[in-house]
Design a protein around this motif. Sequence first.
Motif, PDB file in Angstrom:
ATOM      1  N   GLN A 750       3.326  -7.487  -9.145  1.00 46.10           N
ATOM      2  CA  GLN A 750       4.502  -8.016  -8.438  1.00 46.10           C
ATOM      3  C   GLN A 750       5.089  -7.005  -7.441  1.00 46.10           C
ATOM      4  OE1 GLN A 750       7.506  -9.596 -11.034  1.00 46.10           O
ATOM      5  NE2 GLN A 750       6.423 -11.544 -11.316  1.00 46.10           N
ATOM      6  N   GLU A 751       5.177  -5.732  -7.841  1.00 50.05           N
ATOM      7  CA  GLU A 751       5.766  -4.728  -6.954  1.00 50.05           C
ATOM      8  C   GLU A 751       4.881  -4.469  -5.736  1.00 50.05           C
ATOM      9  OE1 GLU A 751       6.655  -1.315  -9.350  1.00 50.05           O
ATOM     10  OE2 GLU A 751       8.498  -2.197 -10.149  1.00 50.05           O
ATOM     11  N   VAL A 752       3.549  -4.523  -5.941  1.00 51.57           N
ATOM     12  CA  VAL A 752       2.631  -4.353  -4.804  1.00 51.57           C
ATOM     13  C   VAL A 752       2.856  -5.496  -3.810  1.00 51.57           C
ATOM     14  CG1 VAL A 752       0.210  -4.411  -4.086  1.00 51.57           C
ATOM     15  CG2 VAL A 752       0.898  -3.038  -6.076  1.00 51.57           C
ATOM     16  N   TRP A 753       2.931  -6.720  -4.310  1.00 52.86           N
ATOM     17  CA  TRP A 753       3.158  -7.893  -3.473  1.00 52.86           C
ATOM     18  C   TRP A 753       4.498  -7.788  -2.728  1.00 52.86           C
ATOM     19  CZ3 TRP A 753       1.554 -11.638  -0.680  1.00 52.86           C
ATOM     20  CH2 TRP A 753       2.270 -12.829  -0.487  1.00 52.86           C
ATOM     21  N   TRP A 783       3.129   5.002  -1.655  1.00 53.75           N
ATOM     22  CA  TRP A 783       3.228   4.418  -3.004  1.00 53.75           C
ATOM     23  C   TRP A 783       2.102   3.403  -3.225  1.00 53.75           C
ATOM     24  CZ3 TRP A 783       3.827  -0.553  -4.854  1.00 53.75           C
ATOM     25  CH2 TRP A 783       4.124  -0.663  -6.219  1.00 53.75           C
ATOM     26  N   LEU A 784       1.837   2.561  -2.223  1.00 56.10           N
ATOM     27  CA  LEU A 784       0.777   1.552  -2.358  1.00 56.10           C
ATOM     28  C   LEU A 784      -0.591   2.210  -2.550  1.00 56.10           C
ATOM     29  CD1 LEU A 784       1.858  -1.057   0.347  1.00 56.10           C
ATOM     30  CD2 LEU A 784       1.585  -1.504  -2.101  1.00 56.10           C
ATOM     31  N   ARG A 785      -0.851   3.256  -1.810  1.00 52.31           N
ATOM     32  CA  ARG A 785      -2.140   3.945  -1.943  1.00 52.31           C
ATOM     33  C   ARG A 785      -2.299   4.513  -3.340  1.00 52.31           C
ATOM     34  NH1 ARG A 785      -1.879   6.985   3.900  1.00 52.31           N
ATOM     35  NH2 ARG A 785      -2.775   5.311   5.155  1.00 52.31           N
ATOM     36  N   ALA A 786      -1.198   5.023  -3.896  1.00 54.58           N
ATOM     37  CA  ALA A 786      -1.264   5.621  -5.237  1.00 54.58           C
ATOM     38  C   ALA A 786      -1.525   4.567  -6.309  1.00 54.58           C
ATOM     39  CB  ALA A 786       0.050   6.346  -5.538  1.00 54.58           C
ATOM     40  N   GLY A 813      -0.565   0.460   8.296  1.00 54.17           N
ATOM     41  CA  GLY A 813      -0.883   1.773   7.750  1.00 54.17           C
ATOM     42  C   GLY A 813      -1.678   1.692   6.470  1.00 54.17           C
ATOM     43  N   LEU A 814      -2.228   0.498   6.158  1.00 56.17           N
ATOM     44  CA  LEU A 814      -2.960   0.306   4.907  1.00 56.17           C
ATOM     45  C   LEU A 814      -4.470   0.322   5.133  1.00 56.17           C
ATOM     46  CD1 LEU A 814      -0.749  -2.541   3.433  1.00 56.17           C
ATOM     47  CD2 LEU A 814      -0.730  -0.129   2.811  1.00 56.17           C
TER      48      LEU A 814
END
Length: 814
Positions: A750-753, A783-786, A813-814
């Motif tokens: 959920q947090e990634v989304w 944070w997303l990369r981690a 940036g992803l």
Amino acid sequence: MMVNCCCGLLTAKKEPVPLKSVEVELEVRDHVVTVVSTLTYENKEDKPIEAVFVFPLPGDAAVCHFSATIGQTQIVAEVKEKQEAREDYDDALSSGQQAFLLEESEQSPDIFSLSVGSLPPGESASIRLEYVTELAVQADDGLRFCLPAVLNPRYQPQGGDGASVQVTSVPASLVPYSLSFSARVSSPRPVSKVESNCSLDPLQYLNTEQTQATVKLASGHKFDRDIEVLIYYKDAHQPTAVVEAGQASAKPGSLMGDPAVMLSLYPEFPEAVMSSVASCGEFVLLLDRSGSMDSFMNNSESRQTRISSARDTLLLLLKSLPMGCYFNIYSFGSNYEHIFPESVEYSQMTMETALKKVEQMGANLGGTEILKPLKHIYSQSCIPGQPRQLFVFTDGEVGNTKQVINLVKKNSGSHRCFSFGIGEGASSALVNGLAKEGGGHAQFITGTDRMQPKVMQSLRFALQPAVEDVSVTWDLPKGVSATVLSPPITALFQGQRSLVYAQLTGQSSEAAEGSVTVKYSLAGHPSQSRLHFGLRPAEDTGLTVHRLAARTLIRSLEMEKSERSGQPDDGVKKKVVEVSVQSGVSSAFTAFVAVNKGDGKAIQGPLVRRDVPIPRLMMSCSMPRMMACCAMPMDLSNQMGSPAAFDGFAACQKSKPHRKKMGRLSKQDAMHVQPSQPQSMAMRSSNALVGFMGGSGNMCLPKQTPRDPLLQLVSLQKASGCWVLDPDLAAALGKTREEVENTKPASVNQEVWATILALIWLHGFKKDAQEEWELLAMKAVSWLRAQNAACVAECVEAGNTVLGCHMQKDALGL
């Protein structure tokens, strides 16, 4: 105590104002400007008068010429030791002669007093004032010139030794003198455009190369703001050197007799290094909460106050700080507060605690005593491995400017200081001085500027790798040596200019060349940049470089004198006076004085003093009607902007300014304005009412207005950089809870989304404000990369569908 309310008086007793017009002409040469101001006075009374005018200039200006023309007679002023100049002026007035005195404040180098003495009935006088100053470089490569439009009352801390200054003011529409303003621009590079916060006539090019141009203020300018001019050159960031011939009449070997050089240095740093962001540091934020921070930012429809804008800015700052750093927030007025006893590690809990405190901050702490919180901050031990970065937000109205700057300089080895001048009339001497002595960067937020992008740019500077071990070495022909007059360079930032002045001694052929090498360490790697230049003096530069060099030397010596205060006379003051007199450039210890001996006939009759009024600055947010009427005259339609007048000339009511050290209006003085005196601008909105009501000034709390959608989204971000999928996020994105929850790809956290949705929204709908959210978006990407999340591409595609965007994964940036 109540003050008589009598709106629109020019002086207390409807006395005529002798100043009739102000004409300002700029001669811009590349990165420096010569400003010539002509003030026309006329005495329409039946008795001789003394006209007194107190006004601001840019804090780093070098005043280099002062003269008066009466009829066909021109009198050029001399620079003398201040007490000697005052005595000459007094003696001339006592004997009935015309005299003119121009002196700089001893507390702040951006305030001057001009006295026009013994102007006979029916006589006119034309005063010519000339100064040179450097143009500041903006983030978008523009060079900024600001004609200060207002001398805001300066708060003199309790126990300060400055004499009180009271300002006679009128609504902007009633200023009884006119202003004209024009500029001529020349540069080795083409002039691409000139912009201003005021209406300008179209730019006129003078040659086909477009390296020379003229521009002037459109007719109908109102006295309601500073005049800010931004000049853009093509290839503005090229390093340059200007060599200027010495004055023929000056002694060889002296500063004015030898050639002088001005270097404009622009080190270029590797993009790979500069794009990285530090993950450490101690960030100390110091916010002005004096009553004047309740003034409106500008005349726009948003009607946002300075304190409200500062709260929004602190929200962005706190969300953009990196995990692993430390921080604290101080606020000050007559006293100071801090959120934590000492700096704490940045986390979700500490960030939330700070934000709750920030939301409650109002402009309710009274005066502007910045020295005490600075001393407390410097008394705190530095945290190993966490370089201290100090951010100071103020509308810059203090009386002890030099004392504050000196304290920052003493502690410059332990921190960098980034300063922000908010609103019209912020002291350029204070704001620039804090950054210069603190090895940081200064920003001014005026007119319709938004505070957030400028502050975030400075945060980006603060998070860049620190440049260390800066050295400047000269390679000159045999027999030629350079004496550097500028303080050592301690700070270098990407895209920022450093100016260095030096005196060149010795002889060389006209074809000879020299070079300067700037060496430094960046992220642990030694680097250098070199500038080659010819030693042949440039043509038609006048003595601009020499005067700026003299000003730089004078400022350094004055700072040295301030550091040694209380000790036996060390000869520093003597050296300042010597350089000032020799160069014809003003200082805190000298003054310009001119006496018209004329035909020897004394002017008959007692001398009557006339203070020149200024436009009134009052922009309080919600002043109760009764108090507004009782406290002081108001004309809000003319006061929501800032007052403007020449170089921001402000009127002053002091007793015998030439006999008394210039000072500021203290809070105590502001509260005791007698009904028989002119209406005073000593009390700006909230500060005045605090005194009258005997309260804390809490009555002007900001009205709750709907939060900007960008700030609403930012407020929901966690300290780690992620967002949480909840109804508040959905509302910030302009969607329902079901719309964002039911479209989530099944296998995604959920947090990634939620975080990907927020990034898409920022890039898709707020691209024009990217400077404001770029750092917190970088934190979200990290944070997303981690998380090593799968199906990122699927999430981006689904997010585009929900939000109606077309963003690519790479663009995020992803």
